[in-house]
Scaffold this motif. Structure first.
Motif, mmCIF file in Angstrom:
data_model
loop_
_atom_site.group_PDB
_atom_site.id
_atom_site.type_symbol
_atom_site.label_atom_id
_atom_site.label_comp_id
_atom_site.label_asym_id
_atom_site.label_seq_id
_atom_site.Cartn_x
_atom_site.Cartn_y
_atom_site.Cartn_z
ATOM 1 N N ALA A 66 -20.748 4.414 20.976
ATOM 2 C CA ALA A 66 -22.157 4.525 20.613
ATOM 3 C C ALA A 66 -22.917 3.253 20.957
ATOM 4 O O ALA A 66 -24.063 3.293 21.423
ATOM 5 C CB ALA A 66 -22.288 4.821 19.113
ATOM 6 N N THR A 67 -22.268 2.107 20.741
ATOM 7 C CA THR A 67 -22.901 0.837 21.070
ATOM 8 C C THR A 67 -23.052 0.663 22.575
ATOM 9 O O THR A 67 -24.035 0.100 23.058
ATOM 10 C CB THR A 67 -22.064 -0.325 20.501
ATOM 11 O OG1 THR A 67 -21.913 -0.147 19.089
ATOM 12 C CG2 THR A 67 -22.723 -1.668 20.774
ATOM 13 N N ARG A 81 -26.189 2.957 25.646
ATOM 14 C CA ARG A 81 -27.445 2.534 26.265
ATOM 15 C C ARG A 81 -27.185 1.583 27.442
ATOM 16 O O ARG A 81 -27.784 1.727 28.511
ATOM 17 C CB ARG A 81 -28.340 1.859 25.233
ATOM 18 C CG ARG A 81 -29.742 1.542 25.739
ATOM 19 C CD ARG A 81 -30.533 0.797 24.682
ATOM 20 N NE ARG A 81 -30.721 1.602 23.491
ATOM 21 C CZ ARG A 81 -31.720 2.460 23.333
ATOM 22 N NH1 ARG A 81 -32.614 2.624 24.302
ATOM 23 N NH2 ARG A 81 -31.848 3.152 22.219
ATOM 24 N N ALA A 126 -19.900 9.859 15.716
ATOM 25 C CA ALA A 126 -21.097 9.068 16.010
ATOM 26 C C ALA A 126 -22.064 9.847 16.899
ATOM 27 O O ALA A 126 -23.278 9.868 16.650
ATOM 28 C CB ALA A 126 -20.695 7.756 16.681
ATOM 29 N N ALA A 127 -21.546 10.496 17.937
ATOM 30 C CA ALA A 127 -22.400 11.267 18.850
ATOM 31 C C ALA A 127 -23.039 12.453 18.128
ATOM 32 O O ALA A 127 -24.203 12.796 18.381
ATOM 33 C CB ALA A 127 -21.587 11.756 20.047
ATOM 34 N N TYR A 136 -23.846 12.723 14.869
ATOM 35 C CA TYR A 136 -24.947 12.259 14.020
ATOM 36 C C TYR A 136 -26.163 11.875 14.865
ATOM 37 O O TYR A 136 -27.304 12.146 14.493
ATOM 38 C CB TYR A 136 -24.502 11.067 13.172
ATOM 39 C CG TYR A 136 -23.836 11.470 11.885
ATOM 40 C CD1 TYR A 136 -24.562 12.075 10.870
ATOM 41 C CD2 TYR A 136 -22.478 11.244 11.687
ATOM 42 C CE1 TYR A 136 -23.953 12.443 9.680
ATOM 43 C CE2 TYR A 136 -21.861 11.606 10.502
ATOM 44 C CZ TYR A 136 -22.599 12.214 9.495
ATOM 45 O OH TYR A 136 -22.002 12.589 8.326
ATOM 46 N N ARG A 137 -25.905 11.231 15.996
ATOM 47 C CA ARG A 137 -27.012 10.784 16.840
ATOM 48 C C ARG A 137 -27.739 11.960 17.484
ATOM 49 O O ARG A 137 -28.950 11.922 17.690
ATOM 50 C CB ARG A 137 -26.480 9.832 17.908
ATOM 51 C CG ARG A 137 -27.556 9.077 18.660
ATOM 52 C CD ARG A 137 -26.973 7.897 19.387
ATOM 53 N NE ARG A 137 -28.012 7.111 20.026
ATOM 54 C CZ ARG A 137 -27.781 5.959 20.654
ATOM 55 N NH1 ARG A 137 -26.555 5.466 20.698
ATOM 56 N NH2 ARG A 137 -28.774 5.295 21.214
ATOM 57 N N CYS A 138 -27.012 12.997 17.794
ATOM 58 C CA CYS A 138 -27.615 14.145 18.479
ATOM 59 C C CYS A 138 -28.219 15.156 17.506
ATOM 60 O O CYS A 138 -29.311 15.667 17.730
ATOM 61 C CB CYS A 138 -26.569 14.831 19.350
ATOM 62 S SG CYS A 138 -27.178 16.258 20.284
ATOM 63 N N GLY A 146 -25.220 16.866 11.668
ATOM 64 C CA GLY A 146 -24.236 15.870 12.091
ATOM 65 C C GLY A 146 -23.064 15.793 11.137
ATOM 66 O O GLY A 146 -21.909 15.625 11.555
ATOM 67 N N VAL A 165 -27.449 13.909 23.682
ATOM 68 C CA VAL A 165 -28.030 12.912 22.791
ATOM 69 C C VAL A 165 -29.153 12.155 23.482
ATOM 70 O O VAL A 165 -29.090 11.850 24.683
ATOM 71 C CB VAL A 165 -26.938 11.928 22.300
ATOM 72 C CG1 VAL A 165 -26.446 11.055 23.438
ATOM 73 C CG2 VAL A 165 -27.469 11.065 21.173
ATOM 74 N N PRO A 194 -35.828 7.232 21.160
ATOM 75 C CA PRO A 194 -36.426 8.138 20.184
ATOM 76 C C PRO A 194 -37.555 8.951 20.822
ATOM 77 O O PRO A 194 -38.241 8.463 21.706
ATOM 78 C CB PRO A 194 -36.964 7.207 19.096
ATOM 79 C CG PRO A 194 -36.304 5.891 19.332
ATOM 80 C CD PRO A 194 -35.956 5.831 20.788
#
Length: 264
Positions: free
Chosen positions: A94-95, A98, A183-184, A186-188, A194, A258, A262
């Motif tokens: 997740a980190t 990006r 993690a993916a 929850y983020r998506c 999630g 994802v 934002p």
């Protein structure tokens, strides 16, 4: 002239595809290398600390207590390093997402690198596990204690050591992907969906637990109720393959959707 232009266009398109594939492979290698370094470092410290604690427990219980009636690692249901890599799986991909995309990598390359890194890191931790178990067995034998192992595959000879390394690699790879999937998810999908997806993401962990006779799921079912002998060995080898494949699919679904930024 038209035919020449068509060939040139096709050649240019082929070159672009080849360049894209090469970039994807490089990005996957980078993602894999990062995962291996983190798993190796954190996992190495984990096993070092665990080994020191296990030696102290063994010595003190032998000298001042009634001794030990089994492997110290059995108190952790065959190994708690899965929880370490689960947390790493939640944090690392997740980190890195990006930065990976900003450097030109694709999400598919990140999936490939995460899977490869989890498995290669698992082989490293599998080696640590086999060394630890061999040392624990020798230590207890030197102190006149009987060494038995309730959780995990048998550790008899080189074949047993190899089986331990391979099964632990499957456990680590699965749990690293489970963490990445949580993690993916929850983020998506957000908090509510999630959380539901996180429950689904734990299924590969349960599969690899049962296959390798380790972990919380194995203690709930009971190691004695799981297949033993040749069937148990085959299950220990095939089960992690199924678990990793399922965990990879579950990780890939939310990661491809994802949002990195934002929504406006």
């Amino acid at each position: 002239m038209t035919a020449t232009r068509t060939r040139d266009t096709a050649t240019a398109a082929g070159d672009r595809d080849a360049a894209a594939h090469a970039a994807d492979r490089r990005a996957a290698r980078v993602a894999s290398g990062g995962a291996v370094r983190v798993i190796r470092t954190i996992g190495g410290w984990y096993w070092l600390i665990f080994s020191v604690v296990a030696v102290l427990i063994s010595v003190l219980m032998t000298r001042y207590g009634d001794g030990l009636d089994g492997a110290v690692l059995d108190s952790q249901m065959g190994g708690s390093s899965r929880w370490v890599v689960l947390v790493l799986g939640i944090i690392v991909p997740a980190t890195y997402l990006r930065l990976h995309l900003a450097a030109g990598g694709t999400r598919r390359a990140l999936v490939a690198g995460t899977v490869r890194g989890g498995l290669l890191g698992g082989l490293v931790l599998g080696g640590f596990t086999a060394v630890y178990l061999t040392g624990e067995r020798l230590l207890l034998g030197a102190m006149g204690q009987t060494w038995t192992r309730e959780f995990g595959p048998p550790l008899d000879g080189w074949a047993g050591i190899a089986l331990t390394v391979l099964t632990e690699a499957g456990v680590v790879g699965t749990y690293y992907l489970v963490g990445a999937t949580i993690a993916a998810g929850y983020r998506c999908y957000g908090v509510v969906l999630g959380t539901l997806y996180a429950v689904v993401a734990l299924v590969p962990g349960a599969v690899v637990d049962l296959a390798t006779h380790t972990g919380a799921t194995a203690i709930v079912v009971g190691p004695g109720n799981l297949p033993g002998g040749a069937g148990g060995v085959l299950l220990a080898l095939a089960g992690p393959v199924v678990a990793v494949a399922l965990a990879t699919w579950l990780f890939r679904l939310p990661l491809l959707a994802v949002a990195v930024r934002p929504a406006a």
